[in-house]
Structures are given as structure tokens and as C-alpha cells.
Design a protein around this motif. Structure first.
Motif, short mmCIF file in Angstrom:
data_model
loop_
_atom_site.label_atom_id
_atom_site.label_comp_id
_atom_site.label_asym_id
_atom_site.label_seq_id
_atom_site.Cartn_x
_atom_site.Cartn_y
_atom_site.Cartn_z
N TYR A 123 0.99 -1.28 -0.02
CA TYR A 123 0.01 -0.17 -0.05
C TYR A 123 0.81 1.44 -0.08
O TYR A 123 0.62 2.24 -0.49
CB TYR A 123 -0.78 -0.21 1.08
CG TYR A 123 -2.31 0.83 1.13
CD1 TYR A 123 -3.04 0.56 0.40
CD2 TYR A 123 -2.34 1.82 2.21
CE1 TYR A 123 -4.15 1.68 0.24
CE2 TYR A 123 -3.40 2.77 2.30
CZ TYR A 123 -4.22 2.44 1.34
OH TYR A 123 -5.28 3.34 1.32
N THR B 187 -5.73 10.79 -5.27
CA THR B 187 -4.34 11.09 -5.34
C THR B 187 -3.98 12.52 -5.59
O THR B 187 -3.05 13.28 -5.15
CB THR B 187 -3.89 10.04 -6.16
OG1 THR B 187 -4.32 8.93 -5.58
CG2 THR B 187 -2.37 10.14 -6.10
N MET C 85 -13.91 0.39 2.32
CA MET C 85 -13.34 0.42 0.91
C MET C 85 -13.18 1.88 0.45
O MET C 85 -12.12 2.09 -0.07
CB MET C 85 -14.22 -0.24 -0.14
CG MET C 85 -14.11 -1.82 0.18
SD MET C 85 -15.45 -2.69 -1.04
CE MET C 85 -15.71 -4.09 0.22
N LEU C 86 -14.31 2.69 0.55
CA LEU C 86 -14.19 4.13 0.25
C LEU C 86 -13.28 4.73 0.93
O LEU C 86 -12.24 5.71 0.25
CB LEU C 86 -15.37 4.73 0.41
CG LEU C 86 -16.65 4.12 -0.53
CD1 LEU C 86 -18.20 4.79 -0.05
CD2 LEU C 86 -16.42 4.48 -2.05
N ALA C 87 -13.07 4.63 2.09
CA ALA C 87 -11.94 4.93 2.90
C ALA C 87 -10.45 4.78 2.36
O ALA C 87 -9.87 5.54 2.24
CB ALA C 87 -11.98 4.81 4.50
N GLY C 88 -10.47 3.38 2.12
CA GLY C 88 -9.08 2.80 1.84
C GLY C 88 -8.75 3.43 0.28
O GLY C 88 -7.64 3.85 -0.17
N TYR C 89 -9.87 3.77 -0.53
CA TYR C 89 -9.75 4.22 -1.84
C TYR C 89 -9.09 5.68 -1.78
O TYR C 89 -8.50 6.08 -2.64
CB TYR C 89 -11.19 4.36 -2.52
CG TYR C 89 -11.03 4.47 -4.15
CD1 TYR C 89 -10.18 3.58 -4.91
CD2 TYR C 89 -11.78 5.18 -4.79
CE1 TYR C 89 -10.24 3.36 -6.29
CE2 TYR C 89 -11.73 5.26 -6.12
CZ TYR C 89 -10.96 4.52 -6.83
OH TYR C 89 -11.01 4.58 -8.19
N ALA C 90 -9.77 6.45 -0.73
CA ALA C 90 -9.16 7.81 -0.67
C ALA C 90 -7.75 7.91 0.17
O ALA C 90 -7.09 8.80 -0.08
CB ALA C 90 -10.26 8.57 0.06
N ILE C 91 -7.75 6.87 1.11
CA ILE C 91 -6.40 6.95 2.05
C ILE C 91 -5.31 6.94 1.06
O ILE C 91 -4.06 7.26 1.52
CB ILE C 91 -6.59 6.22 3.31
CG1 ILE C 91 -7.67 6.65 4.05
CG2 ILE C 91 -5.25 5.70 3.83
CD1 ILE C 91 -7.99 5.55 5.20
N ILE C 92 -5.30 5.91 0.24
CA ILE C 92 -4.28 5.46 -0.67
C ILE C 92 -3.48 7.00 -1.27
O ILE C 92 -2.29 6.77 -1.60
CB ILE C 92 -4.49 4.53 -1.76
CG1 ILE C 92 -3.25 3.93 -2.13
CG2 ILE C 92 -5.23 5.19 -3.19
CD1 ILE C 92 -3.55 2.68 -3.18
N ALA C 93 -4.17 7.87 -1.19
CA ALA C 93 -3.62 9.10 -1.82
C ALA C 93 -2.50 9.72 -1.00
O ALA C 93 -1.73 10.40 -1.31
CB ALA C 93 -4.88 10.26 -1.59
N VAL C 94 -2.64 9.45 0.55
CA VAL C 94 -1.70 9.95 1.45
C VAL C 94 -0.26 9.62 1.08
O VAL C 94 0.55 10.27 1.06
CB VAL C 94 -2.02 9.59 2.67
CG1 VAL C 94 -1.14 10.11 3.73
CG2 VAL C 94 -3.45 10.30 3.17
#
Lengths: 277, 277, 277, 277
Positions: A227, C234, D223-232
Motif C-alpha cells: 500500500y 491522489t 473500501m471508500l476510505a481505503g480508496y481515498a487514503i491511498i492518496a496519502v
């Protein structure tokens, strides 16, 4: 995908006319030829796909076969005409698109001896790239070149990254093999490496999944790593794209420099004030 | 989502008053109308969802049906009133929101003949976009426009990227069909392309997974490719967003620096006092 | 996570001493207290986790229970002492960390009546955030604040993005319900929405997967969309981070401005030449 | 991967010659030695992998074993020679590559007593990093260093991010345990945390998936959280890489512009001739 070297048409009038129709798209006939070619390519790949579906193949086997034969013969004729009408034959044959044109017909003749090779006919799709170029879909081509350029200039970093990633997956996979060795899916190191790649790339088929608590802990660590690691190629390409961004859009009227950033007020190679600002 | 063309209300007083209530939100009544409309839209989509659940539908079939009829009739009345009270009827009917308003009621009448079309009522959700706009959630709308703009200006590059990706998946899928052809999930080229897309996008359902060593090797390569390729759309959008941010930004008249924050009073590169503050 | 309001210790000497030990970490005893607290928090969450494992719970039920009682009583005593020793009691109780401290003990007393609530004791982990802060892991805290700040300032755009995404998933899910309606996993619209989210976020459990050719085609389109859409959050966060980057690092000696970019040579608020360049 | 400390060769001539062959690649023999070493390393890891495959091992057990013994003895001899020929023995032994060289032989001797440790021989792959360095694949090494540097300078932020993520997953996992507690895959909190990590990182094996409606709703949110968090992490690394690029870049002495390309001769913002060209 380098530009084709300038192919000077031969002096015979009919060759010259054919050359313009086949290679160029600046006449009505040339444009029509390209459009029909595009449709034919799409139709041809569709036929290959449908042939691979058992149900359809048993029903329409001879229809598919005859269409395939006709299209392949047409493509062969076209390829021969391309060679005849062009002056610099060698340059064409070994150019990117010349090879693609050849690859679009070879599998047909090969499949007469080795049936399975028939499916390589799908490579015909690559011919679409030529038609896009010829039809002067300029903006689209520019964007295409832009993406390819950005990928090319960051490719070495991407390769290094992938090498690191592979070494990482091999080591993690071996570790996992020692931990989960006797559970299904982890029977050997190559299998475990397969699992490691599936996990670190966040694909996660689930055909192989850890079952022991220690294996699950290792998986969790690997997922978190994956990740975070996905940020690396993204960072590389983003930095590269920012650099490549506007290259095709501005030009210096004095020195012809086209490598101009969108916030530039002076040309960076000759110091000329840029008009378009 | 262009702004609505200026709809001049007709001279009849009650039409003018209704127009302000239905189309605007600058009166107490107009605001209330919008808020109740928002609740009704949400409630209506919830009903459609619940109707699709077998268990709930058998229990509350007639309740759901009657609610649906009432809401649909209300939306129809509202749509008719909108057309009556507005002057530039044609502009409204063919505007983005006019079409949405129509789409919110058509499925109901259509479902009287073709029951399955009932579920298109879910398109009512799109009406929420109008209400957000009317309720003057300005900052939110701006952010929404920002995202849409950035996506729009990078859409052509994204399309090209997706085209490359599809050609890539078709070729990889066909290759995999030749390798794993007789194993479940790879029975045909379209099936194998489905697998290739599932893999390259890192979705990885696992309903189709390679079983032969060679197939697994190919998968691993495809996953690594997908892991690197995901950087391309990210790079495109990031560069575009950075650009969209810059468009709203300022310029120093002395040194031409454009990297100026909104709260800056002096240029950070040459120390010049900024005029526009 | 705002800073605690200044809690002036009361005049009683033992209260003042206790306050320094419990709330601060500038004495040897205060530091020790924080370190033991951190260990206790970690140990406590571990116990809660192990309690949930059937196998371990049947073996060590009474051991776990007694440890839990002791730790909970200790945390209760600590909470009471915090309230006693601090002057501005109200500010503490309603501060971020005050609420966390309370949440760490409530589930224990609640679980005496409703056993399942025991697992909320896991919220104790959040207390770790306080201890990090007190132990003066300054650089780490700065990085933590940096991430939170960047997320906060881009949160509105992220919310809008997620709203768009949810509307998109609801519509795609409903469409898929009409296409695959009678196949397992797509029995209702909510189920189909679940599938749409699983697919678009590239999670791809595979517990629900399309079986009809049309359904697979729709899936492929949705996956490609998801692969491109992931670029949006992103892009948002990257743009925001670039902005936030150096805020904590530079300061103007004349006007005290700390919002200085790393390439700035002059202060943007007062025009002063920056020394550190 | 710090550079090796300067190892001054000893005065004995044969030691000096051997030192150049083993440690350097500036002679024909030294280069050959490195190339053969690289091949041997790759071959050795391949053997270890194949040994783990039951089918191959039963067939070629003694062949694999003897190859492994020979390579291990060779690597041991090489390691001893490295120590003999180098002057600063201690610096070498405790350097990054010294440890790697040792790790490449230890598992062999260890496996005589504990067979399973044999698979640690896969760590030999890390020796490849040395050979790359010695073979003067300079551009590649630079790109490798670039990636490592960017990761190093953003590592603290990444750690903090992962810590937040782990706390988040522990809490979400516990919540899910309370919701889905009696369904397979959610039998304990650690199990549920495993599911939470699988979901938030978008890996999505599918070996554990929610079955209740409430569980599915929670999953969707995660999942939605994970999809947004990957941006970090992506944002962190991208910003860092951009920074690392800038460090190598230039500055205009007149306007202070630092956004100068490597091939620029004039400043793009003020038109000043750049001195350093």
C-alpha cells in the motif's frame, strides 16, 4: 513508434496514385481506404475473438473460417502493394509499422501448419495505431506520444523499482514458504513468490491465502508495505509528466525552441521574450 | 453541468411567485421547497432500493407501490409546473437539469408497460446535484466544479491511456488463452481478456486465476505491469490539477513569478510589492 | 487534536506534584509514568484482542478477566486524579484527549450490563496518541500533524469526490442488478451496489462476480473506470501536500511569518530578504 | 547501502592483485569475475527455488544438493579471500555488503543442523546489488539511489501514516467483530483486523468477506476510505521526489527562479543569461 522515413513514390503514375491512397489520407479515396481498413481491422479481431468461443465456433465455424481467409488474403495483397508502391522498400519493411503490417498476416499462414498460432492474428489490433496516425487525429496522437514519452523517460527508474520489487517478493515469498510451507498454495517457493506478487500489488485473487496466524501477520505486513510502495511508481511518473507537460504546445519564434514551460515568459535557450504571454 | 440559461419569469404574478419557490432558494418558502425536495429524492431512491430486495418486497409490496406512485405523481406535477412557470421553456427542457428532471419521472410511466425499467428511477439521485446547487452550498459546488474541470481537461489523455490499456489487455488476454486455454476461466479470448482487465487493474476477483506455472508467470508479469501502469492516470490528473490551481493564481509584474499564494503581499522570489493586493 | 488549554495546577503542593507527573513529561517520574502508561495501553489492547479468540478465552478466561479489571480500575483512578489535579476541569473533560481518556474506561463499566460492549475497550489505543505527544516525539508529531493538516485541507474535495463516487456506484449497481438480477450476489440493488463499490475501489473480493457476458463487459468498463478514477483523490492530496510542505520549517525574522515556501528568497508578507538563503 | 570505506590493499603483491579482481571491476579479470559471480548468484537462487518444488526435488535431489554444496563452498572461499585481501577487515565485515556476503553462506552451514533454514539461501539475491554497483551500471545505480533517497526522506511520514492506518484498522476490525462476530472469518478480533487490512489496502483476497447487510455497509465505507487514503503515501512520496529533483537544480541570480531545466541557458521568468552555463 518512430515516424516513417520519407518514402519517395516511384515515377510510374499508377504506383504514385496507389501510394497516395494506401499510405496517405490527404485525398478522399485515401481517407476512405483508411476508414475501411480501420473497420476491417476491428471486424477481423472480433472474428478471432468469437472463433475462440466454443459455442459460436461450432455453429459458425465455416463462416468464420471463410471471413478469416478473405481478410487475410486482402491484408496480404495490401502488404504486397505497400512494398511495390513504395520506393524505399527496406526502410518500410523494417520500420515499426512495416513489422506490424507483416505480423498481421504471418499468423494466418503459420496457422495452416500450427493451428494454435491462429490467435496471434489478434496482433492485427496494433495496426489501429497506424490508422489513427494517418487519419490525422493529431490531438489524440499528441496525447499518445505524451504518455509514451513520459513513460520512456521514467522507464529506467521504473525498471529499477520493479527489480527491487521482484527481489523483495522473492525474499518475502521464501519466508512465507517456510512459515506456511505445508498449506495449500504455498507448496513451493515459486508458488509463494506468486502469492507475494499477488499480495504486494494489491491484486489479491484469493486463490492463495494464508491460513496460519503467523502467515496472516506476515500478509498484513506485506499488504501495508504494498500500500505504501505503490506510491513509488506514481511519484516517478508524476514528476516526469510535470516535466514533459507542455513540450508540444509552445514555440520560440526566434530560435525555434519548443521545450517551453507554461509559466515561461522568456525563451530558456535564447532569452527572447515570448510573444504568447 | 452548465449554468441554467437566464429564465425570465412570466408576468402573471402567481407564476412569478411559483417560479421563485421552485427554481430559486432566496426566499424562506423556496428554501423549504428545496430541502423537502432533497428529502423526497433520497426517500424515493431508498424505496426503489428496498423494492429490489425480495424479502422486503413481498412484505411491503403495496406500501412501496403506493409511495412510488405518489412521489412519481408529485415529481410529474413539479416538472409540469417548472415548464409552465418558466419563460424560456425550450432552454429549460434541453438543459442538463431539465433532462435530469424528465429522466426522474419517465421510468415510472415506462414501468407500467415494461416492469424492469422501474429501477431506472434510481436516476432520480442525479436530481440531488441540482438541489446542492440551489441551496448555495457554494464552496462545495466550487470543489465539485474543480474536480470535474480537472477530469475534463485531462479526459483526452485518459481516453488515450484507456485505449492503450484495452489494446494491451486484448493482446495479453489472447496470449493467456493460448497458454491456459483448456483451464476453467480461460475458455475463450473474451474470457481471458476479462481476466486480463481484472488483473491489470489490480481488482483481482479471483473467480478466474491461472493454474499452470507458465500462466502464473505471465500473471505475475501482468500484475507488476499493472502496478506500474496505475501511475499513468495518476500522473495525468495530478499534473492537470496542479495546472487548474495555477490558473487561479497571480503573477509578479517584475520577475514574472507565478507561484504566488493567495495571501502573499510581496513576491517571494524578488521581494517586489504585489500590485493586486 | 487541538492542544490542551493551559491547565494551571492548583496551589496544594501534592496536587501540583501529581499534576506534573500525570500531565507532563519534563521530570524523571513524569517520563516514567508516561512510558508505563504506554506499555499498559498496549498490553490492555492485546488482552482485549486475545479475549476475543475463543481458544485462548476458554483457557485463560479468569486470567484475562482479572487483568482487565485491574487495568480498568487503574485507568479509572488515573482519570479521577487527572480531574482532581487540574484546575480547569471543564476544559479538560471536553478536550479531545479528555474524551479519549473517558472512552477508555466507560466500556468496562458498560460491559457489566451489556457484555458485547467490552470490545469497545479497543478504543484505548487512541490514548497512545496522547503519550506520543507528551513524550516529546516532536519530529514524529510534526509529521503526524502534517498528514492530518493535508487531509483536513483537502477533506472537502475528498467528500465531494466520495459523494460523486457513491452516486456513480448506486447507478452502476442498479444497472448491474437489471443485467445480472437473477444470478447469485446480485439479488437486490443494495447487493449490486456493494459489488459496484468492491469493484470500483479495486478491492475485488470475488465473493460477488458477474457470470453473464454482458455483466462481465459492464464489470470490465467499471474496473477501467475505477483504475482511472483512483487518480482523483491522489491528485487532490498530492496538490495539497505540495502546498503544506514546508510550513513548519522556515520563519521570517522580521514579521514572524512561518508560511514560507522552500524556494522563497523574500518573505511574502513583508518583503524582507530571508537570511537562511 | 553506504559506500564501502576505503579499503587499502595490503603490500603483498598477490593479495593486491586478488583484491583488485574480487573487489574492483576496472581490470578485464575483475570484470569477468563479477559477471561470473552474478551468473552464479542467479543460478544459485534458481536452484534453491527448484529444490522447494516437491516434483523436481524428488527427481533431481542429489544433483541439486551437490550444486548447492559446490556453490556454497565457492562463496565461502570467496568470503574468506575478501577478508584476507582487504586491509580494513573490521570495516568490511560490518559494512552493508560484508553482512550480505556472510548471510549468503551462513544458511548453508546452518541447514546441516536445521534443514528448513536452507531456504534462507535465497538471501543470496541481495548480493546482486553489489555486483550492479561494481559493474559500473552508473545510471542505473543513480536511479536506484534516487528511489532509496526519496523513500528514506519520506520514511518517517510513511511510518506515521502506517501507524495511523494500523490504529484505524484495529478499531474498524474490532467494530466488525462485534457486527459479524459469529460468521466465518470474523471469529476473533485479530481475524477481523486481518480482514480490515485486506480491505483497506484494496488487496481483497475474498477469503474473508462480510455476509450480513450491516457488515457489508461497513465494508463499503471501509473500501471508500481505503480508496481515498491511498492518496496519502502517494502524495508524500511524490512531494519528496519533486524535492529531491529540485536539489540538483539551479537558481537564477537575478530573480531567484529555481525552476530551471538542465539545458536552460536563459532564465525563463526574467530572461537573464544564466552564469553556470
Amino acid at each position: 513508434m518512430e515516424r516513417e522515413h520519407n518514402f519517395i513514390p516511384q515515377s510510374t503514375p499508377w504506383k504514385r496514385r496507389l501510394f497516395r491512397i494506401i499510405f496517405k489520407a490527404d485525398t478522399r479515396l485515401g481517407k476512405l481506404f483508411d476508414i475501411y481498413l480501420l473497420i476491417l481491422i476491428l471486424f477481423s479481431t472480433l472474428i478471432v475473438m468469437m472463433e475462440s468461443v466454443q459455442l459460436l465456433d461450432t455453429k459458425f465455424h465455416y463462416l468464420f473460417l471463410s471471413i478469416e481467409v478473405i481478410i487475410s488474403l486482402f491484408f496480404t495483397a495490401e502488404y504486397i502493394l505497400r512494398i511495390i508502391t513504395i520506393k524505399n522498400k527496406k526502410a518500410y519493411i523494417f520500420s515499426f509499422f512495416g513489422i506490424i503490417d507483416l505480423l498481421a498476416i504471418i499468423p494466418f499462414y503459420l496457422s495452416l501448419f500450427i493451428p494454435i498460432t491462429k490467435y496471434f492474428l489478434i496482433l492485427r489490433m496494433l495496426r489501429m495505431l497506424r490508422v489513427f496516425r494517418i487519419l490525422n487525429l493529431l490531438d489524440f496522437m499528441n496525447d499518445g506520444y505524451f504518455i509514451i514519452k513520459a513513460l520512456k523517460s521514467s522507464s529506467r527508474k521504473i525498471y529499477i523499482f520493479l527489480l527491487f520489487l521482484v527481489i523483495f517478493c522473492v525474499i518475502v515469498g521464501s519466508l512465507m514458504f517456510m512459515v506456511e510451507g505445508h498449506h495449500p498454495g504455498f507448496e513451493s517457493i515459486p508458488q509463494s513468490i506468486y502469492w507475494a506478487v499477488v499480495t504486494v500489488t494489491t491484486v489479491g485473487y484469493g486463490d492463495v491465502a494464508p491460513t496460519t496466524p503467523l502467515g496472516k501477520l506476515l500478509s498484513v505486513l506485506l499488504m501495508l508495505a504494498g500500500y505504501a510502495i505503490i506510491a513509488v511508481p506514481t511519484g516517478i511518473v508524476t514528476a516526469e509528466m510535470r516535466n514533459k507537460r507542455q513540450e508540444l504546445e509552445l514555440i520560440c519564434t526566434r530560435c525555434g525552441n519548443t521545450d517551453i514551460d507554461d509559466d515561461a515568459r522568456y525563451c530558456k535557450t535564447c532569452g527572447e521574450k515570448l510573444q504568447n504571454h
